[in-house]
Scaffold this motif. Structure first.
Motif, PDB file in Angstrom:
ATOM      1  N   ILE A  17     -30.101 -30.528 -23.271  1.00  0.00           N
ATOM      2  CA  ILE A  17     -28.704 -30.520 -24.530  1.00  0.00           C
ATOM      3  C   ILE A  17     -29.025 -29.179 -26.020  1.00  0.00           C
ATOM      4  N   HIS A  18     -30.015 -29.543 -25.756  1.00  0.00           N
ATOM      5  CA  HIS A  18     -30.891 -28.768 -27.433  1.00  0.00           C
ATOM      6  C   HIS A  18     -30.703 -27.296 -26.679  1.00  0.00           C
ATOM      7  N   ALA A  19     -31.534 -26.927 -25.104  1.00  0.00           N
ATOM      8  CA  ALA A  19     -31.516 -25.750 -25.175  1.00  0.00           C
ATOM      9  C   ALA A  19     -30.511 -24.834 -24.845  1.00  0.00           C
ATOM     10  N   LYS A  20     -29.094 -25.950 -24.149  1.00  0.00           N
ATOM     11  CA  LYS A  20     -28.120 -25.219 -23.977  1.00  0.00           C
ATOM     12  C   LYS A  20     -26.430 -25.842 -24.233  1.00  0.00           C
ATOM     13  N   ARG A  21     -26.466 -25.836 -25.612  1.00  0.00           N
ATOM     14  CA  ARG A  21     -25.127 -26.850 -25.813  1.00  0.00           C
ATOM     15  C   ARG A  21     -25.710 -25.619 -27.773  1.00  0.00           C
ATOM     16  N   PRO A  22     -23.979 -25.889 -28.137  1.00  0.00           N
ATOM     17  CA  PRO A  22     -24.682 -25.712 -30.129  1.00  0.00           C
ATOM     18  C   PRO A  22     -25.139 -26.733 -30.429  1.00  0.00           C
ATOM     19  N   LYS A  23     -25.748 -25.668 -31.694  1.00  0.00           N
ATOM     20  CA  LYS A  23     -27.163 -27.280 -32.294  1.00  0.00           C
ATOM     21  C   LYS A  23     -25.916 -28.471 -32.897  1.00  0.00           C
ATOM     22  N   ASP A  24     -24.648 -28.271 -33.392  1.00  0.00           N
ATOM     23  CA  ASP A  24     -23.891 -29.335 -33.800  1.00  0.00           C
ATOM     24  C   ASP A  24     -23.629 -30.214 -32.802  1.00  0.00           C
ATOM     25  N   GLU A  25     -23.298 -29.660 -31.433  1.00  0.00           N
ATOM     26  CA  GLU A  25     -23.513 -30.555 -30.454  1.00  0.00           C
ATOM     27  C   GLU A  25     -24.801 -31.324 -30.148  1.00  0.00           C
ATOM     28  N   TYR A  26     -25.413 -30.992 -29.997  1.00  0.00           N
ATOM     29  CA  TYR A  26     -26.785 -31.336 -30.219  1.00  0.00           C
ATOM     30  C   TYR A  26     -27.170 -32.296 -30.951  1.00  0.00           C
ATOM     31  N   SER A  27     -26.565 -32.319 -32.157  1.00  0.00           N
ATOM     32  CA  SER A  27     -26.965 -33.201 -33.487  1.00  0.00           C
ATOM     33  C   SER A  27     -25.682 -34.337 -33.188  1.00  0.00           C
ATOM     34  N   GLN A  28     -24.527 -34.310 -33.331  1.00  0.00           N
ATOM     35  CA  GLN A  28     -23.369 -35.595 -32.798  1.00  0.00           C
ATOM     36  C   GLN A  28     -24.231 -36.748 -31.345  1.00  0.00           C
ATOM     37  N   VAL A  29     -24.841 -35.830 -30.468  1.00  0.00           N
ATOM     38  CA  VAL A  29     -25.488 -36.629 -29.330  1.00  0.00           C
ATOM     39  C   VAL A  29     -25.813 -37.785 -29.734  1.00  0.00           C
ATOM     40  N   LEU A  30     -26.875 -36.617 -30.555  1.00  0.00           N
ATOM     41  CA  LEU A  30     -28.372 -37.990 -31.248  1.00  0.00           C
ATOM     42  C   LEU A  30     -27.702 -39.150 -32.483  1.00  0.00           C
ATOM     43  N   LYS A  31     -26.797 -38.248 -33.237  1.00  0.00           N
ATOM     44  CA  LYS A  31     -26.091 -39.225 -34.098  1.00  0.00           C
ATOM     45  C   LYS A  31     -25.186 -40.936 -33.199  1.00  0.00           C
ATOM     46  N   LYS A  32     -24.850 -39.720 -31.885  1.00  0.00           N
ATOM     47  CA  LYS A  32     -23.874 -41.452 -31.140  1.00  0.00           C
ATOM     48  C   LYS A  32     -24.932 -41.931 -30.189  1.00  0.00           C
ATOM     49  N   TYR A  33     -26.270 -41.683 -30.359  1.00  0.00           N
ATOM     50  CA  TYR A  33     -26.866 -42.451 -29.124  1.00  0.00           C
ATOM     51  C   TYR A  33     -27.987 -42.723 -29.774  1.00  0.00           C
TER      52      TYR A  33
END
Length: 289
Positions: A17-33
Motif C-alpha cells: 500500500i505504501h509503495a503503490k497507493r497515495p500517501k493519504d490512503e496509506y495513512s488512512q489504512v493505518l488509522k483504520k487498522y
C-alpha cells in the motif's frame, strides 16, 4: 492478513500500500487498522528504521504503535509522551484536545523521570493556551489558539499593548526581544515619540543599542528619522549604525578613525554585497593603501 496474525503478511500488505497507493490512503489504512499499524511498527523496528520514522509522525495511532515498541517502562513512557506531544501539535486550534494531550505528555514524562525543564516547558505551553482562550473572548477574530507566543504578542500589540505587556511579563517572554517587537510596531507606524518614550523607560537589560534602533527605523522606510539617533552612537556602534543605514563610506570613515582596518575591509565587502559599486570604489580609493 490481520486474521492470520502473520506479521510478515501484515508487513507485506502495508508495504505494498505504501509503495503503490497515495500517501493519504496509506495513512488512512493505518488509522483504520491500528492493530496492523502496531504489528507493522514491531517489524519496522527490527528491519526498516526509515519506515518506523514515518510511523512516528502519525499522531492518531501513535500511542498504540509505541505500546508495542518497548517493554522498558522509561522508554515506553517517553514514547507515549512523544505521542501526546504529536497529538497536541496536530490539534491546531482544538483547545480541549491540545490541553488533554499536553497533560498526557506531562504525566508520561513524570513517569519517565525526566528533568524539570521539559515539564516546565509543557506547563508554559498550557499557560499560553489558557491566555489565548481568554484573549479570544475579546479578540475572537484573531484565532489565537495554538499560535506561538511570539505571534500572539505581535498580533496583540497593535490592539492592546497593555494586555500584551502583561502577558509578556507573566509568561516571562524574552524582554529584549519583546522590546524589539514593540519598537518595530511603533516605527512601522511612524510613532516616533512613543518609541522614544518607550525606550527611555525600558530596563537596562531589555534595552536596544542605538544602532539596532537605527536599523529598525530605517527598515521601516524613514532614513532621516533613523539618522537622528546617530549622535547617540560612539565607536564601533557608530560603524554599525552607518552600515545599517547603508552608508558604507561613512562607516569606513569611522572605522579608519578607530584605526580598525579589518572593519574598513568589512565595510567595503558589505558595499559590494549590497551591489553599491560607487561606495565600494570610494572606500577603495580612500583606504586601499
Amino acid at each position: 492478513a490481520l486474521e492470520s496474525r502473520d506479521p510478515d503478511l501484515i508487513y507485506l500488505c502495508l508495504l505494498h500500500i505504501h509503495a503503490k497507493r497515495p500517501k493519504d490512503e496509506y495513512s488512512q489504512v493505518l488509522k483504520k487498522y491500528p492493530a496492523a499499524a502496531a504489528q507493522y511498527a514491531i517489524y519496522c523496528k527490527e528491519h526498516n528504521k526509515r519506515m518506523l520514522e514515518e510511523l512516528q509522525v502519525s499522531g492518531n495511532y501513535l500511542f498504540i504503535i509505541f505500546e508495542h515498541l518497548s517493554k522498558d517502562p522509561t522508554e515506553h513512557s517517553l514514547y507515549l509522551a512523544m505521542g501526546h506531544l504529536s497529538s497536541a501539535k496536530e490539534a491546531k486550534a482544538d483547545l480541549d484536545r491540545k490541553i488533554a494531550s499536553l497533560e498526557g505528555a506531562e504525566r508520561s514524562l513524570k513517569m519517565a523521570g525526566v528533568d524539570d525543564n521539559a515539564l516546565v516547558n509543557i506547563a508554559i505551553q498550557k499557560q499560553i493556551l489558557m491566555v489565548q482562550k481568554e484573549l479570544e473572548k475579546t479578540h475572537q477574530h484573531l484565532n489565537l489558539i495554538g499560535k506561538p507566543l511570539k505571534t500572539t504578542l505581535e498580533m496583540l500589540i497593535p490592539l492592546d499593548q497593555a494586555a500584551a505587556d502583561k502577558i509578556a511579563r507573566e509568561l516571562k517572554f524574552n524582554e529584549k526581544f519583546y522590546t524589539r517587537m514593540k519598537a518595530v510596531f511603533l516605527a512601522s507606524n511612524a510613532k516616533y515619540e512613543e518609541l522614544d518614550k518607550m525606550l527611555s523607560k525600558t530596563k537596562r537589560n531589555a534595552s536596544l543599542a542605538p544602532d539596532q534602533i537605527i536599523k529598525i527605523i530605517n527598515d521601516s522606510g524613514n532614513k532621516p528619522e533613523a539618522e537622528k539617533w546617530l549622535p547617540r552612537c560612539q565607536g564601533r556602534t557608530k560603524v554599525k549604525a552607518h552600515i545599517n543605514l547603508k552608508d558604507f563610506v561613512q562607516a569606513a570613515t569611522v572605522a579608519h578613525q578607530l584605526g580598525d582596518f579589518d572593519l574598513i575591509a568589512k565595510c567595503h565587502k558589505l558595499a559590494q554585497q549590497a551591489g553599491d559599486t560607487a561606495q565600494a570604489n570610494e572606500i577603495t580609493s580612500r583606504y586601499a593603501s
